[in-house]
Design a protein around this motif. Sequence first.
Motif, mmCIF file in Angstrom:
data_model
loop_
_atom_site.group_PDB
_atom_site.id
_atom_site.type_symbol
_atom_site.label_atom_id
_atom_site.label_comp_id
_atom_site.label_asym_id
_atom_site.label_seq_id
_atom_site.Cartn_x
_atom_site.Cartn_y
_atom_site.Cartn_z
ATOM 1 N N ALA A 79 0.845 -1.257 0.145
ATOM 2 C CA ALA A 79 -0.008 0.047 0.091
ATOM 3 C C ALA A 79 0.900 1.302 0.016
ATOM 4 O O ALA A 79 1.891 1.274 0.589
ATOM 5 C CB ALA A 79 -1.035 0.007 1.267
ATOM 6 N N LEU A 80 0.584 2.122 -0.729
ATOM 7 C CA LEU A 80 1.327 3.623 -1.175
ATOM 8 C C LEU A 80 1.234 4.188 0.395
ATOM 9 O O LEU A 80 0.347 4.618 0.768
ATOM 10 C CB LEU A 80 0.945 4.338 -2.201
ATOM 11 C CG LEU A 80 1.041 3.792 -3.567
ATOM 12 C CD1 LEU A 80 0.451 4.799 -4.414
ATOM 13 C CD2 LEU A 80 2.275 3.185 -3.843
ATOM 14 N N PRO A 122 -2.862 15.635 -1.101
ATOM 15 C CA PRO A 122 -2.879 14.368 -2.124
ATOM 16 C C PRO A 122 -2.801 14.781 -3.366
ATOM 17 O O PRO A 122 -2.799 15.852 -3.718
ATOM 18 C CB PRO A 122 -4.551 14.033 -1.786
ATOM 19 C CG PRO A 122 -4.950 15.435 -1.550
ATOM 20 C CD PRO A 122 -3.952 16.039 -0.593
ATOM 21 N N PHE A 123 -2.368 13.804 -4.151
ATOM 22 C CA PHE A 123 -2.098 13.921 -5.527
ATOM 23 C C PHE A 123 -2.566 12.659 -6.411
ATOM 24 O O PHE A 123 -2.307 11.786 -6.042
ATOM 25 C CB PHE A 123 -0.544 14.029 -6.156
ATOM 26 C CG PHE A 123 0.197 15.282 -5.837
ATOM 27 C CD1 PHE A 123 0.275 16.324 -6.838
ATOM 28 C CD2 PHE A 123 0.375 15.588 -4.507
ATOM 29 C CE1 PHE A 123 0.731 17.715 -6.647
ATOM 30 C CE2 PHE A 123 0.933 16.990 -4.383
ATOM 31 C CZ PHE A 123 1.095 18.003 -5.124
ATOM 32 N N ALA A 124 -3.430 12.793 -7.404
ATOM 33 C CA ALA A 124 -3.973 11.709 -8.021
ATOM 34 C C ALA A 124 -2.793 11.332 -9.142
ATOM 35 O O ALA A 124 -1.861 12.122 -9.198
ATOM 36 C CB ALA A 124 -5.183 12.090 -9.101
ATOM 37 N N GLU A 313 -3.167 5.502 -24.279
ATOM 38 C CA GLU A 313 -4.452 5.542 -23.583
ATOM 39 C C GLU A 313 -3.990 5.941 -22.203
ATOM 40 O O GLU A 313 -3.360 5.191 -21.625
ATOM 41 C CB GLU A 313 -5.292 4.159 -23.586
ATOM 42 C CG GLU A 313 -6.579 4.438 -23.193
ATOM 43 C CD GLU A 313 -7.576 3.172 -23.366
ATOM 44 O OE1 GLU A 313 -7.977 2.682 -22.452
ATOM 45 O OE2 GLU A 313 -7.656 2.926 -24.692
ATOM 46 N N PHE A 314 -4.574 7.130 -21.779
ATOM 47 C CA PHE A 314 -4.424 7.431 -20.657
ATOM 48 C C PHE A 314 -5.639 7.303 -19.803
ATOM 49 O O PHE A 314 -6.846 7.644 -20.179
ATOM 50 C CB PHE A 314 -4.098 9.460 -20.458
ATOM 51 C CG PHE A 314 -2.973 9.627 -21.394
ATOM 52 C CD1 PHE A 314 -1.679 9.773 -20.668
ATOM 53 C CD2 PHE A 314 -3.149 9.740 -22.753
ATOM 54 C CE1 PHE A 314 -0.603 10.138 -21.798
ATOM 55 C CE2 PHE A 314 -2.093 10.243 -23.552
ATOM 56 C CZ PHE A 314 -0.799 10.482 -22.915
ATOM 57 N N ASP A 315 -5.566 7.028 -18.661
ATOM 58 C CA ASP A 315 -6.739 7.062 -17.532
ATOM 59 C C ASP A 315 -6.313 7.580 -16.214
ATOM 60 O O ASP A 315 -4.803 7.561 -15.799
ATOM 61 C CB ASP A 315 -7.494 6.092 -17.610
ATOM 62 C CG ASP A 315 -6.797 4.765 -16.640
ATOM 63 O OD1 ASP A 315 -5.629 4.653 -16.606
ATOM 64 O OD2 ASP A 315 -7.710 3.732 -16.527
ATOM 65 N N LEU A 316 -7.139 7.850 -15.261
ATOM 66 C CA LEU A 316 -6.967 8.299 -14.028
ATOM 67 C C LEU A 316 -6.940 6.999 -12.971
ATOM 68 O O LEU A 316 -7.684 6.137 -12.949
ATOM 69 C CB LEU A 316 -8.203 9.100 -13.294
ATOM 70 C CG LEU A 316 -7.901 9.885 -11.958
ATOM 71 C CD1 LEU A 316 -6.915 10.924 -12.274
ATOM 72 C CD2 LEU A 316 -9.259 10.387 -11.532
ATOM 73 N N ALA A 317 -5.797 6.933 -12.328
ATOM 74 C CA ALA A 317 -5.358 5.710 -11.335
ATOM 75 C C ALA A 317 -6.557 5.806 -10.445
ATOM 76 O O ALA A 317 -6.929 6.768 -9.897
ATOM 77 C CB ALA A 317 -4.266 5.537 -10.908
ATOM 78 N N GLU A 318 -6.798 4.447 -9.958
ATOM 79 C CA GLU A 318 -7.931 4.323 -8.712
ATOM 80 C C GLU A 318 -7.179 4.988 -7.657
ATOM 81 O O GLU A 318 -7.751 5.467 -6.652
ATOM 82 C CB GLU A 318 -8.198 2.980 -8.587
ATOM 83 C CG GLU A 318 -9.176 2.304 -9.665
ATOM 84 C CD GLU A 318 -8.373 1.660 -10.686
ATOM 85 O OE1 GLU A 318 -7.169 1.663 -10.828
ATOM 86 O OE2 GLU A 318 -9.105 0.995 -11.540
ATOM 87 N N GLU A 319 -5.728 4.504 -7.148
ATOM 88 C CA GLU A 319 -5.245 5.299 -6.112
ATOM 89 C C GLU A 319 -4.555 6.409 -6.402
ATOM 90 O O GLU A 319 -4.350 6.784 -7.382
ATOM 91 C CB GLU A 319 -4.085 4.161 -5.578
ATOM 92 C CG GLU A 319 -3.038 4.069 -6.601
ATOM 93 C CD GLU A 319 -3.113 2.828 -7.618
ATOM 94 O OE1 GLU A 319 -4.193 3.120 -8.586
ATOM 95 O OE2 GLU A 319 -2.313 1.699 -7.685
ATOM 96 N N SER A 320 -4.329 7.111 -5.231
ATOM 97 C CA SER A 320 -3.755 8.487 -5.077
ATOM 98 C C SER A 320 -2.772 8.587 -4.213
ATOM 99 O O SER A 320 -2.259 7.228 -3.658
ATOM 100 C CB SER A 320 -4.773 9.496 -4.627
ATOM 101 O OG SER A 320 -5.058 9.352 -3.602
#
Length: 335
Positions: A79-80, A122-124, A313-320
């Motif tokens: 876990a980050l 926090p950073f996405a 293809e770019f997308d927003l990761a689930e985790e931040s």
Amino acid sequence: MSDIAVLVNLRARRGTEGVGGLVQRFLPRARLALTRSLEEAREWISHQLRPNPPALLLAGGGDGTITGLLNELRDAGVALPAIGVLPMGTGNAWARVTGAPRPAVALKQIAAVEGRLPPLRPFALVRVNGKVAPFAGTGWDAEMIQDFKDQLASAGPLRSQQAGLRGYLTAMFTRTVPRHMFGEGNPQVSVYNLGDDALTVDDQGKVVPLPNGQKGALLYQGPAGVAGAATTPEWGFGFKAFPFAQAVPHRLSVRVYGAGVLEATRNMFRLWKGAHPLPHMNDWFVQRLRMDFDREVPFQMGGDVIGMRRSVEFDLAEESVQLVDWRELSRMVSV
């Protein structure tokens, strides 16, 4: 909070064993790793962090070091943790955005909070092919990174003089720009929205809905000098490549700049400062997006070129990720 881990990349521009000595002085109970390769970092994560994840991980290096650590932690199933960036790289984008001081001051400040977690921000994260980064893209930025590294490799005894902003600009004006002036020009790109309705910014910088920006829509078709996505405003060296990166929560900031290299050079300082509006600049906020190019283009994630791509293809990761807010921490302590 005594559970602190510290990694220092000795191959980073300012990574030295002396920083390890500072860690032992100010944070004597921290788990410390001085690494010279990704393999050494991976082994440390596997043996030291996976069995007992830290509450805070201080990472000494550049954006490539931080990006690599994030992905190695994810791959190891760790876990980050909260991450404090110690600026030892070249561009230091995340370090600048979070206000990181030089390592000696940063370590003193962490020691001064007396076992508590420091303030966090926090950073996405941008995700591409299962990997995450604060920014990723194609075009001149990726070419300049590679030209800069090629220049360093051939600099010999002058390497230290070419390692900072001066060297980066030298590579840009002597390698990247001439290649585009006398080469085949910008690639053509088609940009498709793959998520919820896209947003954009008007001339005053206000976030507004994008007409005809629904899922599946073609958002743009034309030349692309630079095309990328980010969740943080800077690329490094203070270059505000994505000035609207955190204007819309839970969205990627995507930009395509369609001007030619001569116009971009004339507007370099405005581009550097994140001026808005600019001709040929296109901004969107999306959850997921695909770019198709008419030829292969160099692609970078977090400041490291990772190969050539024809489609991305770019997308927003689930985790931040939670980064130490060094500016807020400096207001809390006096060292």
